[in-house]
Scaffold this motif. Structure first.
Motif, PDB file in Angstrom:
ATOM      1  N   PRO A 169       0.826  -1.205   0.000  1.00 53.81           N
ATOM      2  CA  PRO A 169       0.000   0.000   0.000  1.00 53.81           C
ATOM      3  C   PRO A 169       0.861   1.255   0.000  1.00 53.81           C
ATOM      4  N   LYS A 170       0.272   2.413  -0.107  1.00 52.16           N
ATOM      5  CA  LYS A 170       0.998   3.690  -0.033  1.00 52.16           C
ATOM      6  C   LYS A 170       1.241   4.103   1.411  1.00 52.16           C
ATOM      7  N   PHE A 171       0.309   3.780   2.269  1.00 56.67           N
ATOM      8  CA  PHE A 171       0.425   4.111   3.692  1.00 56.67           C
ATOM      9  C   PHE A 171      -0.012   2.897   4.507  1.00 56.67           C
ATOM     10  N   SER A 196       6.514   4.105  -6.011  1.00 56.83           N
ATOM     11  CA  SER A 196       6.068   5.358  -5.389  1.00 56.83           C
ATOM     12  C   SER A 196       6.255   5.372  -3.883  1.00 56.83           C
ATOM     13  N   GLY A 197       6.619   4.245  -3.300  1.00 57.97           N
ATOM     14  CA  GLY A 197       6.936   4.217  -1.882  1.00 57.97           C
ATOM     15  C   GLY A 197       5.773   3.808  -1.002  1.00 57.97           C
ATOM     16  N   THR A 198       6.120   3.250   0.157  1.00 58.46           N
ATOM     17  CA  THR A 198       5.145   2.921   1.205  1.00 58.46           C
ATOM     18  C   THR A 198       5.602   3.589   2.484  1.00 58.46           C
ATOM     19  N   LYS A 207       7.745  12.304  -2.973  1.00 56.98           N
ATOM     20  CA  LYS A 207       7.718  11.526  -4.216  1.00 56.98           C
ATOM     21  C   LYS A 207       8.896  10.558  -4.274  1.00 56.98           C
ATOM     22  N   ARG A 208       8.895   9.754  -5.317  1.00 54.35           N
ATOM     23  CA  ARG A 208       9.948   8.756  -5.477  1.00 54.35           C
ATOM     24  C   ARG A 208      11.193   9.386  -6.083  1.00 54.35           C
ATOM     25  N   PRO A 209      12.370   8.811  -5.828  1.00 56.14           N
ATOM     26  CA  PRO A 209      13.578   9.279  -6.522  1.00 56.14           C
ATOM     27  C   PRO A 209      13.461   8.999  -8.012  1.00 56.14           C
TER      28      PRO A 209
END
Lengths: 113, 113
Positions: free
Chosen positions: A8-10, A106-108, B42-44
């Motif tokens: 998930p994103k968060f 996009s990261g979590t 945001k992402r790198p």
């Protein structure tokens, strides 16, 4: 072509809970990695994979497991969450020839309370 | 293993001025040096890279230089604009069965209008 997709994103976890961060790429990249990003510490490698069925530890592997059953997917498992694992997690992939460098998901953003 | 040092950790410049970020690496086997830009939340994203057989590379307002003898490489941004404000990461990659990528700790660039 979605690139690298993370879910998930968060996420908020309680100490001791387990969870899996998902990562998938559709670029047929052989190499995939998981990084955690903490303030002032840059990006630190957790685990990486050079192909399906092959994984290895990075700089900060303790408390995390990975598997790579397909070229596309590289999930990261937190076995028993701890507050020290509060961080932003990035999945990244790269082609073997390093033509374009890393592509990041996009990261979590994970918080362990 | 590889160690990448990045300086400065923060940098403020007036719009239109130049910005320079410097990185040093320790492993002479490193042969690929990408730079990433990460905007807040945001992402790198890869902005420019250089390989060890090249001394300088330019892409519009961005340039990267590499000194293999001294084991350092630098990012130069000319005519800075407010949208250049971000965190910039350098990285050094050792070729081999897996491209071990080591990131610097990042430079937060602020461009003041």
């Amino acid at each position: 072509n979605a690139g690298v997709t993370q879910t998930p994103k968060f996420q908020v976890l309680k100490t001791g809970q387990s969870m899996t961060l998902q990562c998938a790429q559709d670029m047929n990249h052989e190499y995939m990695s998981w990084y955690r990003q903490d303030p002032g510490m840059g990006l630190r490698l957790i685990h990486y994979s050079v192909g399906a069925g092959i994984t290895d530890q990075g700089e900060v592997p303790n408390g995390y497991n990975v598997s790579r059953s397909t070229t596309e997917d590289f999930p990261l498992r937190l076995l028993s969450a701890a507050p020290s694992q509060t961080s932003v997690y990035f999945c990244a992939s790269i082609d073997r020839q390093r033509i374009y460098g890393y592509t990041f998901g996009s990261g979590t953003r994970l918080t362990v309370v | 293993g590889e160690n990448v040092e990045q300086h400065p950790s923060t940098l403020s410049v007036q719009e239109g001025d130049s910005a320079v970020i410097k990185c040093t690496y320790s492993d002479s086997a490193s042969n690929y040096f990408p730079w990433y830009k990460q905007e807040l939340g945001k992402r790198p994203q890869l902005i420019i890279d250089i390989r060890s057989n090249v001394g300088e590379k330019k892409d519009q307002r961005i340039a990267v230089t590499l000194n293999k003898t001294a084991k350092h490489f630098s990012l130069h941004i000319t005519e800075t604009q407010p949208e250049d404000s971000a965190v910039y990461f350098c990285a050094a990659t050792v070729s081999g069965g897996y491209q071990k990528v080591t990131f610097g700790t990042g430079t937060k660039l602020q461009v003041i209008p």
